[in-house]
Write an enzyme that holds these catalytic residues in place. Structure first.
Site, mmCIF file in Angstrom:
data_model
loop_
_atom_site.group_PDB
_atom_site.id
_atom_site.type_symbol
_atom_site.label_atom_id
_atom_site.label_comp_id
_atom_site.label_asym_id
_atom_site.label_seq_id
_atom_site.Cartn_x
_atom_site.Cartn_y
_atom_site.Cartn_z
ATOM 1 N N HIS A 99 0.814 -1.206 0.000
ATOM 2 C CA HIS A 99 0.000 0.000 0.000
ATOM 3 C C HIS A 99 0.854 1.266 0.000
ATOM 4 C CE1 HIS A 99 -3.196 -2.604 2.305
ATOM 5 N NE2 HIS A 99 -3.143 -2.894 1.009
ATOM 6 N N PRO A 100 1.868 1.402 -0.866
ATOM 7 C CA PRO A 100 2.682 2.620 -0.863
ATOM 8 C C PRO A 100 1.894 3.814 -1.414
ATOM 9 C CG PRO A 100 3.288 1.253 -2.733
ATOM 10 C CD PRO A 100 2.314 0.454 -1.912
#
Length: 538
Positions: free
Chosen positions: A474-475
């Site tokens: 989930h960057p």
């Protein structure tokens, strides 16, 4: 040089939506450049097949981070979709919007138009939810969301009961009135097939005469006339091409590729660009910085009776679930690996949940070369309870290594680099053990496999989660949104500060991460961003 009204770089979770929305009226011509290839692959479309995509270079960028001190020096594997649909074509499909307070925080920091009240109508418009329409949910939208509560493995109900015994309420919809609690995850599938952004948005758009999609087309740099973006240079099949945008260029490469392309094009930290021989078009120290990511870990247990391991591992089990999937589009292969989960607070004083839970009715402790062994789990009856942090305070960065667009950028996550994140994770793993110790689970558990019963002290627990934790993919925030050009990359209408005719529309614009999986918010960003483009074009 051929000209289109809009050129979109990237066909992922946001880019696919932007392409569909900008082309819907028929008034504008749209070109989509995708570095990857087709999504018409069996293991892409079959929901549980994404384990086969986890290391597959045909559909996956297979990024690797720098050795991370916070993760005991491990270089983390970062899969990202290199395919039509981007990471929505290889993800776990869990459909979570985030906490309403996340978006209210965005708006409070100066991002007008991004409060929960502002984005909720967009989320509802996107969805066609099998749970039905209500104050929170939408039906009739292009993306189908499936309620899997009737299909999950029976062990899931033990987990839900144990979590309630540990003090968490049962929550039938994490995207509804509240986020706290445990429940079954809804997922982005339809009729047993993955509902990626490509399937929901891009494929319908590709049937229009005003849309052109070029695959295996790697954008190498943005072209400028002064400080106005005018076109894109790209490589395809060994040939270099240039294309012009009459109205706007939209970068939708995601949190890695969007800052990479901006930096390659001379937009970014000036000293860093100069050190690589790249002429600075516009200096902005924040491009590639402020990286946030959720970090997760699994606690794995051996059960006293069969789990999905005993169905998915043997040849006869594979044949059984395979036939069930092929004939009925149902069964384990039609679901996500995460049947259920939840959100909780490590401290009651927390204003909202700060940890996410995941439950998997199988285990994959024994590695398998070349893939994530989801379809070949452990030979004993295993299951896992996982968690990830929702609002870490650690920050990293993504910087290009050279002027070569084919060289992967340097990814420095700095995971678990603050005392806050370490303390929070310590409290969270203790809570996982509390769930496992409740009567509903304890009577089923034979032993804890990972980290194992010998790991008990705070020091050992911290050492363990440093060794075994990693990204949950989930960057965000590497091109973060903000009203102040000195502290952000794009404005609240997603226009790149200091440059005309250029926007970034994807999860990289998040001012801060949301509580939960980021695919739904990325798709919402594409929907909302496209509306802004059309409003500003009219």
């Amino acid at each position: 040089m051929q000209t289109y009204d809009f050129v979109i770089v990237g066909s992922g979770s946001a880019g696919s939506v932007v392409a569909e929305r900008l082309s819907a009226s028929g008034r504008y011509s749209v070109l989509v450049l995708e570095a990857g290839g087709t999504d018409r692959r069996f293991f892409v479309q079959m929901p549980l097949g994404y384990g086969k995509c986890f290391f597959d270079p045909a559909v996956n960028w297979n990024y690797k981070t720098e050795p991370d001190p916070g993760l005991a020096g491990n270089a983390d594997h970062w899969p990202r979709g290199k395919i039509l649909g981007g990471s929505s074509s290889i993800n776990a499909m869990v459909w979570i919007r985030g906490n309403p307070a996340d978006y209210d925080g965005w708006a409070a920091s100066g991002n007008t138009g991004w409060s929960w009240r502002d984005v909720l109508p967009d989320f509802k418009a996107i969805e066609d939810n099998t749970a039905g329409a209500d104050e929170w949910r939408g039906t009739g939208g292009p993306l189908h969301v499936t309620d899997c509560s009737a299909e999950v493995h029976p062990l899931t109900h033990r987990y839900l009961k144990a979590a309630q015994q540990a003090g968490l309420p049962l929550n039938p919809d994490f995207n509804g009135a509240r986020q706290d609690g445990v429940g079954v995850y809804q997922i982005s599938t339809k009729n047993g097939r993955r509902m990626s952004a490509a399937r929901a948005f891009l494929r319908p758009a590709m049937r229009r005469s005003n849309v052109r999609v070029e695959t295996n087309a790697l954008a190498t740099r943005i072209l400028f006339d002064g400080k106005r973006a005018t076109g894109i240079e790209y490589e395809q099949n060994g040939q270099r091409h240039q294309v012009r945008a009459g109205r706007e260029i939209i970068i939708s490469g995601g949190s890695i590729n969007s800052p990479q392309l901006l930096q390659l094009s001379g937009i970014g930290p000036a000293a860093h660009l100069a050190s690589l021989g790249i002429t600075t078009i516009h200096a902005n120290e924040h491009i590639g910085r402020n990286l946030e990511d959720h970090i997760g870990i699994n606690y794995t247990f051996k059960g006293r009776s069969p789990t999905l391991n005993q169905l998915l591992r043997p040849w006869w089990g594979k044949a059984l679930v395979g036939m069930q999937y092929l004939l009925l589009r149902s069964g384990p292969l039609s679901l996500s690996m995460n049947n259920a989960g939840g959100f909780f607070r490590t401290d009651p004083a927390q204003p909202r949940p700060n940890m996410q839970l995941y439950f998997q009715a199988f285990s994959t402790v024994i590695p398998k070369s070349g893939e994530r062994p989801i379809l070949t789990p452990d030979p004993w009856p295993g299951f896992s309870i996982g968690l990830s942090n929702c609002r870490p305070t650690s920050r990293g960065e993504i910087m290009i290594r050279s002027a070569n667009p084919r060289e992967y950028p340097k990814i420095t996550p700095n995971a678990l680099s603050t005392p806050h994140d370490v303390s929070e994770m310590l409290s969270a793993v203790k809570f996982v053990r509390k769930i496992a110790a409740q009567p509903a689970m304890a009577e089923f558990i034979e032993e804890e496999i990972l980290p194992g019963p010998s790991i008990t002290s705070d020091e050992d627990l911290i050492q363990d989660f440093r060794k075994r934790s990693g990204t949950v993919y989930h960057p965000v925030a590497t091109c973060r949104m903000g009203s102040d050009p000195a502290a952000s990359v794009v404005d609240p209408r997603l226009r790149v500060h200091g440059i005309e005719g250029l926007r970034v529309i994807d999860a990289s614009i998040f001012p801060s991460n949301i509580a939960g999986n980021t695919n739904a918010p990325a798709i919402m960003t594409g929907w909302k961003g496209a509306a802004m483009v059309l409003e500003d074009t009219a």
